[in-house]
Design a protein around this motif. Sequence first.
Motif, PDB file in Angstrom:
ATOM      1  N   GLU A  68      40.150  35.811  37.556  1.00 33.49           N
ATOM      2  CA  GLU A  68      40.793  34.538  37.236  1.00 33.49           C
ATOM      3  C   GLU A  68      42.311  34.633  37.384  1.00 33.49           C
ATOM      4  N   LEU A  69      42.879  35.743  36.958  1.00 34.34           N
ATOM      5  CA  LEU A  69      44.327  35.939  37.111  1.00 34.34           C
ATOM      6  C   LEU A  69      44.705  36.000  38.586  1.00 34.34           C
ATOM      7  N   ALA A  70      43.908  36.709  39.377  1.00 31.38           N
ATOM      8  CA  ALA A  70      44.176  36.811  40.823  1.00 31.38           C
ATOM      9  C   ALA A  70      44.159  35.426  41.462  1.00 31.38           C
ATOM     10  N   THR A  71      43.194  34.620  41.087  1.00 29.59           N
ATOM     11  CA  THR A  71      43.085  33.271  41.644  1.00 29.59           C
ATOM     12  C   THR A  71      44.277  32.410  41.235  1.00 29.59           C
ATOM     13  N   GLN A  72      44.588  32.387  39.953  1.00 25.94           N
ATOM     14  CA  GLN A  72      45.671  31.536  39.460  1.00 25.94           C
ATOM     15  C   GLN A  72      47.038  31.949  39.989  1.00 25.94           C
ATOM     16  N   GLU A  79      46.244  43.950  43.173  1.00 30.53           N
ATOM     17  CA  GLU A  79      47.654  43.839  42.786  1.00 30.53           C
ATOM     18  C   GLU A  79      47.844  43.154  41.434  1.00 30.53           C
ATOM     19  N   VAL A  80      46.748  42.824  40.773  1.00 29.76           N
ATOM     20  CA  VAL A  80      46.844  42.177  39.467  1.00 29.76           C
ATOM     21  C   VAL A  80      47.192  43.240  38.427  1.00 29.76           C
ATOM     22  N   ASN A  81      48.390  43.129  37.898  1.00 28.42           N
ATOM     23  CA  ASN A  81      48.818  43.987  36.794  1.00 28.42           C
ATOM     24  C   ASN A  81      49.813  43.208  35.947  1.00 28.42           C
ATOM     25  N   VAL A  82      50.147  43.743  34.818  1.00 28.96           N
ATOM     26  CA  VAL A  82      51.001  43.033  33.868  1.00 28.96           C
ATOM     27  C   VAL A  82      52.365  42.714  34.473  1.00 28.96           C
TER      28      VAL A  82
END
Length: 168
Positions: A68-72, A79-82
């Motif tokens: 969900e974070l990757a999409t948004q 590459e999704v990290n804080v």
Amino acid sequence: MRPVLIELCKLLSQQKAVLERILELSLEERRIIISGEAESLEEIVRSGLQELNKLGAIEKKRLALHGELATQFRLPIEEVNVSAIAKLATPQEGAAIRELQSELTMLISAHMEVNAENRELIDTHIEYSEIMINLMVDSEDPLNNFYDGDGNASPDRKKTTGFFDSRA
């Protein structure tokens, strides 16, 4: 704040609380090791494992949020990290995420330091115990156990007779 970021912050806060508890347990473990209360160590280790299980469950939820974070944030999932999310979020969202990241980083560093100290204390205690046992049991003096260059015992090393024979 976006719902996905609210959920992320909630999960990071939960992880922070569990890490704080694990750090408390590690400090208690150090106290127990120093005081020689071996019987108390088992309970601390059991509590630590329970906290690690909690941390693992929270981490599963956080990893499930990655898609969900990757999409948004239009990021490849790897590459999704804080840090990446904090950069792409609004200033207010980014500040909240960075603060949690900083707190978690400090907790992890403190925990690593305490763990290293505990490991050193345990290793020292084990080494001391082995020396004491060897003084009582072995026929070789563990403090004067020399080897030659090939790794063979030197023929001129001192021999002693232990109080207890190793067959007992």
